[in-house]
Design a protein around this motif. Structure first.
Motif, PDB file in Angstrom:
ATOM      1  N   ARG A 280      -9.714  -9.636   6.295  1.00  0.00           N
ATOM      2  CA  ARG A 280      -8.667 -10.608   5.974  1.00  0.00           C
ATOM      3  C   ARG A 280      -8.932 -11.967   6.597  1.00  0.00           C
ATOM      4  O   ARG A 280      -8.876 -12.994   5.914  1.00  0.00           O
ATOM      5  CB  ARG A 280      -7.313 -10.075   6.467  1.00  0.00           C
ATOM      6  N   SER A 281      -9.235 -11.996   7.895  1.00  0.00           N
ATOM      7  CA  SER A 281      -9.309 -13.292   8.568  1.00  0.00           C
ATOM      8  C   SER A 281     -10.621 -13.548   9.293  1.00  0.00           C
ATOM      9  O   SER A 281     -10.869 -14.689   9.709  1.00  0.00           O
ATOM     10  CB  SER A 281      -8.148 -13.435   9.567  1.00  0.00           C
ATOM     11  N   GLY A 282     -11.470 -12.548   9.463  1.00  0.00           N
ATOM     12  CA  GLY A 282     -12.781 -12.779  10.050  1.00  0.00           C
ATOM     13  C   GLY A 282     -12.709 -13.429  11.416  1.00  0.00           C
ATOM     14  O   GLY A 282     -12.066 -12.920  12.337  1.00  0.00           O
ATOM     15  N   LEU A 283     -13.379 -14.564  11.546  1.00  0.00           N
ATOM     16  CA  LEU A 283     -13.438 -15.277  12.824  1.00  0.00           C
ATOM     17  C   LEU A 283     -12.316 -16.296  12.979  1.00  0.00           C
ATOM     18  O   LEU A 283     -12.237 -16.972  14.005  1.00  0.00           O
ATOM     19  CB  LEU A 283     -14.786 -16.008  12.945  1.00  0.00           C
ATOM     20  N   ASP A 284     -11.457 -16.421  11.986  1.00  0.00           N
ATOM     21  CA  ASP A 284     -10.470 -17.500  11.971  1.00  0.00           C
ATOM     22  C   ASP A 284      -9.219 -17.194  12.781  1.00  0.00           C
ATOM     23  O   ASP A 284      -8.534 -18.118  13.234  1.00  0.00           O
ATOM     24  CB  ASP A 284     -10.066 -17.822  10.530  1.00  0.00           C
ATOM     25  N   GLU A 285      -8.878 -15.918  12.935  1.00  0.00           N
ATOM     26  CA  GLU A 285      -7.657 -15.542  13.650  1.00  0.00           C
ATOM     27  C   GLU A 285      -7.977 -14.383  14.587  1.00  0.00           C
ATOM     28  O   GLU A 285      -9.075 -14.302  15.108  1.00  0.00           O
ATOM     29  CB  GLU A 285      -6.555 -15.185  12.643  1.00  0.00           C
ATOM     30  N   ASP A 286      -7.007 -13.489  14.782  1.00  0.00           N
ATOM     31  CA  ASP A 286      -7.227 -12.347  15.660  1.00  0.00           C
ATOM     32  C   ASP A 286      -8.046 -11.266  14.956  1.00  0.00           C
ATOM     33  O   ASP A 286      -8.008 -11.125  13.729  1.00  0.00           O
ATOM     34  CB  ASP A 286      -5.886 -11.730  16.071  1.00  0.00           C
ATOM     35  N   LEU A 287      -8.770 -10.498  15.769  1.00  0.00           N
ATOM     36  CA  LEU A 287      -9.329  -9.220  15.368  1.00  0.00           C
ATOM     37  C   LEU A 287      -8.633  -8.138  16.191  1.00  0.00           C
ATOM     38  O   LEU A 287      -7.958  -8.438  17.184  1.00  0.00           O
ATOM     39  CB  LEU A 287     -10.833  -9.183  15.619  1.00  0.00           C
ATOM     40  N   LEU A 288      -8.805  -6.880  15.793  1.00  0.00           N
ATOM     41  CA  LEU A 288      -8.317  -5.800  16.640  1.00  0.00           C
ATOM     42  C   LEU A 288      -9.393  -5.470  17.662  1.00  0.00           C
ATOM     43  O   LEU A 288     -10.543  -5.212  17.304  1.00  0.00           O
ATOM     44  CB  LEU A 288      -7.971  -4.565  15.809  1.00  0.00           C
ATOM     45  N   ASP A 289      -9.019  -5.514  18.921  1.00  0.00           N
ATOM     46  CA  ASP A 289      -9.956  -5.209  19.988  1.00  0.00           C
ATOM     47  C   ASP A 289     -10.497  -3.794  19.807  1.00  0.00           C
ATOM     48  O   ASP A 289      -9.731  -2.843  19.617  1.00  0.00           O
ATOM     49  CB  ASP A 289      -9.242  -5.331  21.342  1.00  0.00           C
ATOM     50  N   PRO A 290     -11.831  -3.606  19.832  1.00  0.00           N
ATOM     51  CA  PRO A 290     -12.399  -2.280  19.565  1.00  0.00           C
ATOM     52  C   PRO A 290     -11.983  -1.198  20.558  1.00  0.00           C
ATOM     53  O   PRO A 290     -12.009  -0.016  20.217  1.00  0.00           O
ATOM     54  CB  PRO A 290     -13.907  -2.526  19.628  1.00  0.00           C
ATOM     55  N   VAL A 291     -11.590  -1.585  21.765  1.00  0.00           N
ATOM     56  CA  VAL A 291     -11.203  -0.588  22.766  1.00  0.00           C
ATOM     57  C   VAL A 291      -9.710  -0.277  22.674  1.00  0.00           C
ATOM     58  O   VAL A 291      -9.295   0.878  22.580  1.00  0.00           O
ATOM     59  CB  VAL A 291     -11.576  -1.065  24.182  1.00  0.00           C
ATOM     60  N   SER A 292      -8.888  -1.322  22.662  1.00  0.00           N
ATOM     61  CA  SER A 292      -7.439  -1.114  22.662  1.00  0.00           C
ATOM     62  C   SER A 292      -6.834  -1.032  21.268  1.00  0.00           C
ATOM     63  O   SER A 292      -5.726  -0.525  21.102  1.00  0.00           O
ATOM     64  CB  SER A 292      -6.762  -2.255  23.424  1.00  0.00           C
ATOM     65  N   LEU A 293      -7.556  -1.555  20.258  1.00  0.00           N
ATOM     66  CA  LEU A 293      -7.048  -1.688  18.886  1.00  0.00           C
ATOM     67  C   LEU A 293      -5.725  -2.452  18.855  1.00  0.00           C
ATOM     68  O   LEU A 293      -4.814  -2.134  18.098  1.00  0.00           O
ATOM     69  CB  LEU A 293      -6.929  -0.328  18.215  1.00  0.00           C
ATOM     70  N   ARG A 294      -5.666  -3.499  19.673  1.00  0.00           N
ATOM     71  CA  ARG A 294      -4.544  -4.437  19.670  1.00  0.00           C
ATOM     72  C   ARG A 294      -5.087  -5.826  19.348  1.00  0.00           C
ATOM     73  O   ARG A 294      -6.266  -6.125  19.589  1.00  0.00           O
ATOM     74  CB  ARG A 294      -3.844  -4.455  21.022  1.00  0.00           C
ATOM     75  N   PRO A 295      -4.265  -6.722  18.807  1.00  0.00           N
ATOM     76  CA  PRO A 295      -4.765  -8.056  18.416  1.00  0.00           C
ATOM     77  C   PRO A 295      -5.308  -8.828  19.609  1.00  0.00           C
ATOM     78  O   PRO A 295      -4.748  -8.793  20.710  1.00  0.00           O
ATOM     79  CB  PRO A 295      -3.520  -8.746  17.835  1.00  0.00           C
ATOM     80  N   ARG A 296      -6.408  -9.534  19.339  1.00  0.00           N
ATOM     81  CA  ARG A 296      -7.053 -10.347  20.362  1.00  0.00           C
ATOM     82  C   ARG A 296      -7.814 -11.458  19.650  1.00  0.00           C
ATOM     83  O   ARG A 296      -8.369 -11.224  18.577  1.00  0.00           O
ATOM     84  CB  ARG A 296      -8.013  -9.474  21.178  1.00  0.00           C
ATOM     85  N   PRO A 297      -7.849 -12.680  20.170  1.00  0.00           N
ATOM     86  CA  PRO A 297      -8.572 -13.759  19.489  1.00  0.00           C
ATOM     87  C   PRO A 297     -10.007 -13.361  19.156  1.00  0.00           C
ATOM     88  O   PRO A 297     -10.693 -12.715  19.958  1.00  0.00           O
ATOM     89  CB  PRO A 297      -8.527 -14.898  20.503  1.00  0.00           C
ATOM     90  N   ALA A 298     -10.449 -13.756  17.964  1.00  0.00           N
ATOM     91  CA  ALA A 298     -11.762 -13.316  17.477  1.00  0.00           C
ATOM     92  C   ALA A 298     -12.873 -13.675  18.446  1.00  0.00           C
ATOM     93  O   ALA A 298     -13.789 -12.869  18.674  1.00  0.00           O
ATOM     94  CB  ALA A 298     -12.022 -13.929  16.099  1.00  0.00           C
ATOM     95  N   ALA A 299     -12.834 -14.884  19.013  1.00  0.00           N
ATOM     96  CA  ALA A 299     -13.899 -15.290  19.927  1.00  0.00           C
ATOM     97  C   ALA A 299     -13.961 -14.358  21.135  1.00  0.00           C
ATOM     98  O   ALA A 299     -15.052 -13.998  21.606  1.00  0.00           O
ATOM     99  CB  ALA A 299     -13.686 -16.733  20.379  1.00  0.00           C
ATOM    100  N   GLU A 300     -12.811 -13.931  21.640  1.00  0.00           N
ATOM    101  CA  GLU A 300     -12.805 -13.022  22.786  1.00  0.00           C
ATOM    102  C   GLU A 300     -13.401 -11.668  22.408  1.00  0.00           C
ATOM    103  O   GLU A 300     -14.107 -11.040  23.201  1.00  0.00           O
ATOM    104  CB  GLU A 300     -11.375 -12.846  23.306  1.00  0.00           C
ATOM    105  N   VAL A 301     -13.125 -11.211  21.187  1.00  0.00           N
ATOM    106  CA  VAL A 301     -13.688  -9.934  20.745  1.00  0.00           C
ATOM    107  C   VAL A 301     -15.203 -10.036  20.610  1.00  0.00           C
ATOM    108  O   VAL A 301     -15.936  -9.104  20.960  1.00  0.00           O
ATOM    109  CB  VAL A 301     -13.037  -9.493  19.422  1.00  0.00           C
ATOM    110  N   LEU A 302     -15.686 -11.179  20.110  1.00  0.00           N
ATOM    111  CA  LEU A 302     -17.140 -11.363  20.009  1.00  0.00           C
ATOM    112  C   LEU A 302     -17.790 -11.295  21.383  1.00  0.00           C
ATOM    113  O   LEU A 302     -18.831 -10.651  21.554  1.00  0.00           O
ATOM    114  CB  LEU A 302     -17.454 -12.699  19.349  1.00  0.00           C
ATOM    115  N   TYR A 303     -17.199 -11.951  22.350  1.00  0.00           N
ATOM    116  CA  TYR A 303     -17.800 -11.923  23.681  1.00  0.00           C
ATOM    117  C   TYR A 303     -17.626 -10.561  24.345  1.00  0.00           C
ATOM    118  O   TYR A 303     -18.447 -10.164  25.185  1.00  0.00           O
ATOM    119  CB  TYR A 303     -17.242 -13.053  24.530  1.00  0.00           C
TER     120      TYR A 303
END
Length: 362
Positions: A280-303
């Motif tokens: 839906r939003s890719g790098l533009d908004e939140d992704l679901l954190d792979p560990v917690s599966l809660r929303p987190r800014p995309a850049a933080e998930v990449l790092y």
């Protein structure tokens, strides 16, 4: 060092109008005429598609150089019969797919009906070598929550049949129309994986194990884990980034398995939500954190992904290159972002396609 091979699916288009051209048979005939033994280029489900496969490579610079060579060769072959190639995961303009004449594809059309007709979409598949099926299945169990992040990085399909879909990877939605596509439950062992494959084929819903379109699977042809979640990337350097991260994820998962660390026990339902959010939003908004599966800014998930795979990236000598690639994508945007900028600037989907032809050749 684990080797990586890449398969990319490209669209064939008119170089002037941008309209799709069903000419894959002619392109393949030209490729075989030049080299009767060639095995790089292959037909795909529709005549508007052309696939190529690289050789397994241990060095990412060598893999990148081969991807560029294959794209340039595909462009040359297409140009000789009056068309061009575009690394687009969906065609932005209205299109009527033309099914390739092949017994397998005819079976799919009869079995899945309109679902088959809707699958003019192009992906990027990364094959990462594994030592055994047992190691491979242990890897599949441990990389599941990280695969949506690769989809977000690769997202390159915002348009569908002449309209903006409001997704960055509409291909990511289309491929899940197959009944056998998407994330899987934990397998636990190679025996359980192969039992599931046998049961799915025995159901008659799928023809064979090559028709199991999991986000990641054991390859039916090679001793590899095949990660299938990514869109074909507009730019070759993004493809290299995806392949490098895929190898690091596989190596990290294998090390966790050998050390006795169990996989995260996320439900398939939540993993489907993570995949939806990435599409839906890719790098533009939140992704679901792979560990917690809660929303987190995309850049933080990449790092977080870079931290998760950091040891493997350092050991392979890829850490600096991946950090630079991620920073570039965050600054430049993925293919979907670039396509939308082109559309804003030109107001023409035709111009979007022809510009993407140039990006593919570059």
């Amino acid at each position: 060092m684990r080797t990586v091979g890449v398969e990319e699916e490209l669209l064939l288009v008119d170089p002037d109008s941008g309209e799709p051209k069903s000419l894959s048979a002619a392109v393949l005939a030209r490729a075989t005429q030049d080299d009767p033994g060639q095995d790089v280029f292959q037909k795909e489900l529709f005549g508007q598609m052309l696939e190529f496969a690289t050789h397994p490579q241990a060095d990412m610079a060598d893999l990148g150089a081969e991807i560029v060579r294959c794209r340039k060769e595909a462009s040359r072959l297409a140009g000789e019969i009056g068309c061009a190639v575009a690394a687009l995961a969906t065609h932005p303009m209205p299109v009527t797919p033309s099914l390739t004449v092949h017994e397998r594809y005819q079976w799919m059309a009869g079995q899945y009906g309109m679902t088959t007709q809707d699958q003019l979409v192009c992906g990027c598949h990364a094959h990462v070598s594994v030592e055994s099926d047992e190691e491979g299945v242990a890897v599949l169990d441990r990389i599941r929550p990280w695969l949506p992040v690769l989809l977000a990085l690769s997202a390159n399909s915002p348009f569908w049949q002449g309209r903006d879909t409001d997704y960055v990877s509409y291909r990511g939605r289309v491929v899940r129309r197959w009944p056998q596509a998407g994330p899987n439950e934990l397998f636990g062992s190679a025996e359980r994986y192969h039992r599931l494959v046998r049961d799915m084929v025995a159901s008659g819903v799928v023809l064979d194990r090559g028709m199991l379109y999991f986000d990641a699977r054991l390859s039916a042809s090679y001793p590899t884990v095949e990660i299938r979640v990514a869109d074909v990337c507009l730019r070759a350097d993004t493809t290299v980034l995806i392949a490098t991260l895929a190898r690091a994820l596989v190596e990290t998962a294998a090390r966790e398995w050998r050390s006795g660390r169990p996989p995260l026990d996320h439900s398939v339902s939540l993993l489907r939500l993570a995949a939806w959010q990435a599409a839906r939003s890719g790098l533009d908004e939140d992704l679901l954190d792979p560990v917690s599966l809660r929303p987190r800014p995309a850049a933080e998930v990449l790092y977080a992904l870079l931290e998760h795979t950091g040891e493997a990236l350092t050991d392979s000598g890829d850490a600096a290159g991946v950090e630079e690639g991620v920073a570039t994508l965050l600054r430049r945007g993925n293919g979907a972002h670039e396509q939308r900028l082109l559309m804003e600037r030109t107001g023409s989907l035709r111009d979007v396609v022809t510009a993407c032809v140039r990006h593919t050749q570059d």
